[in-house]
Scaffold this motif. Structure first.
Motif, PDB file in Angstrom:
ATOM      1  N   SER A  20      40.356  44.061  27.521  1.00 24.77           N
ATOM      2  CA  SER A  20      41.135  44.901  28.436  1.00 24.77           C
ATOM      3  C   SER A  20      40.931  44.490  29.885  1.00 24.77           C
ATOM      4  N   LEU A  21      41.954  44.756  30.677  1.00 24.09           N
ATOM      5  CA  LEU A  21      41.947  44.473  32.104  1.00 24.09           C
ATOM      6  C   LEU A  21      41.865  45.775  32.870  1.00 24.09           C
ATOM      7  N   ALA A  22      41.076  45.793  33.940  1.00 22.60           N
ATOM      8  CA  ALA A  22      40.999  46.939  34.841  1.00 22.60           C
ATOM      9  C   ALA A  22      40.771  46.408  36.256  1.00 22.60           C
ATOM     10  N   TYR A  23      40.877  47.298  37.211  1.00 23.05           N
ATOM     11  CA  TYR A  23      40.690  46.949  38.618  1.00 23.05           C
ATOM     12  C   TYR A  23      39.510  47.744  39.152  1.00 23.05           C
ATOM     13  N   LEU A  24      38.636  47.058  39.839  1.00 20.33           N
ATOM     14  CA  LEU A  24      37.434  47.690  40.357  1.00 20.33           C
ATOM     15  C   LEU A  24      37.777  48.620  41.517  1.00 20.33           C
ATOM     16  N   GLY A  65      39.218  46.308  44.198  1.00 21.90           N
ATOM     17  CA  GLY A  65      40.536  45.702  44.031  1.00 21.90           C
ATOM     18  C   GLY A  65      40.540  44.512  43.098  1.00 21.90           C
ATOM     19  N   ALA A  66      39.369  43.956  42.784  1.00 25.43           N
ATOM     20  CA  ALA A  66      39.300  42.780  41.911  1.00 25.43           C
ATOM     21  C   ALA A  66      39.700  43.136  40.481  1.00 25.43           C
ATOM     22  N   ALA A  67      40.446  42.231  39.853  1.00 24.00           N
ATOM     23  CA  ALA A  67      40.795  42.376  38.440  1.00 24.00           C
ATOM     24  C   ALA A  67      39.594  41.932  37.609  1.00 24.00           C
ATOM     25  N   VAL A  68      39.229  42.758  36.612  1.00 23.78           N
ATOM     26  CA  VAL A  68      38.086  42.478  35.745  1.00 23.78           C
ATOM     27  C   VAL A  68      38.550  42.602  34.298  1.00 23.78           C
ATOM     28  N   PHE A  79      31.945  39.905  31.459  1.00 17.75           N
ATOM     29  CA  PHE A  79      33.172  40.249  32.168  1.00 17.75           C
ATOM     30  C   PHE A  79      33.695  39.022  32.896  1.00 17.75           C
ATOM     31  N   ARG A  80      35.020  38.868  32.926  1.00 17.43           N
ATOM     32  CA  ARG A  80      35.659  37.809  33.707  1.00 17.43           C
ATOM     33  C   ARG A  80      36.116  38.412  35.025  1.00 17.43           C
ATOM     34  N   VAL A  81      35.669  37.799  36.103  1.00 10.42           N
ATOM     35  CA  VAL A  81      36.064  38.241  37.437  1.00 10.42           C
ATOM     36  C   VAL A  81      36.090  37.030  38.351  1.00 10.42           C
ATOM     37  N   ASP A  82      37.134  36.909  39.129  1.00 15.25           N
ATOM     38  CA  ASP A  82      37.262  35.843  40.125  1.00 15.25           C
ATOM     39  C   ASP A  82      37.029  34.449  39.536  1.00 15.25           C
ATOM     40  N   GLY A  83      37.533  34.222  38.312  1.00 15.07           N
ATOM     41  CA  GLY A  83      37.427  32.905  37.693  1.00 15.07           C
ATOM     42  C   GLY A  83      36.098  32.597  37.032  1.00 15.07           C
ATOM     43  N   SER A  84      35.199  33.566  36.975  1.00 13.71           N
ATOM     44  CA  SER A  84      33.881  33.348  36.364  1.00 13.71           C
ATOM     45  C   SER A  84      33.627  34.366  35.260  1.00 13.71           C
TER      46      SER A  84
END
Length: 92
Positions: A20-24, A45-48, A62-67
């Motif tokens: 699932s995708l969420a926004y911090l 605002g980051a997508a996680v 968790f995937r965040v900012d390409g990592s």
């Protein structure tokens, strides 16, 4: 997969189902821990995306900012999320 909210209660990253995708929204942790997580990409605002977990369920990945970053569930319980992106004015 979409994130559902129960009676407007705040959801945390620990509750995000795998895939699932969420926004911090915000981090509710001591400053030094929050600062380190923000350096890793956990910014409001980051997508996680919940990418999985270790055997036994902790830590979660968790995937965040390409990592891909592993967080213990206890830490993820202090990162609040939304199913909708933040307005531009609320992002850092």
């Amino acid at each position: 997969m979409q994130l559902s909210f129960n009676n407007g209660a705040a959801q945390t990253l620990a509750q995000l189902p795998s895939g699932s995708l969420a926004y911090l929204l915000r981090l509710d942790l001591p400053e030094e821990i929050s600062q380190r997580l923000m350096e890793l990409g956990f910014l409001p605002g980051a997508a996680v995306v919940a990418a999985g977990s270790a055997p036994g369920g902790d830590p979660r990945i968790f995937r965040v900012d390409g990592s891909e970053i592993a967080l213990r569930r206890e830490t993820a319980r202090h990162l609040y999320i939304s199913s909708q992106p933040l307005p531009e004015s609320d992002q850092l």
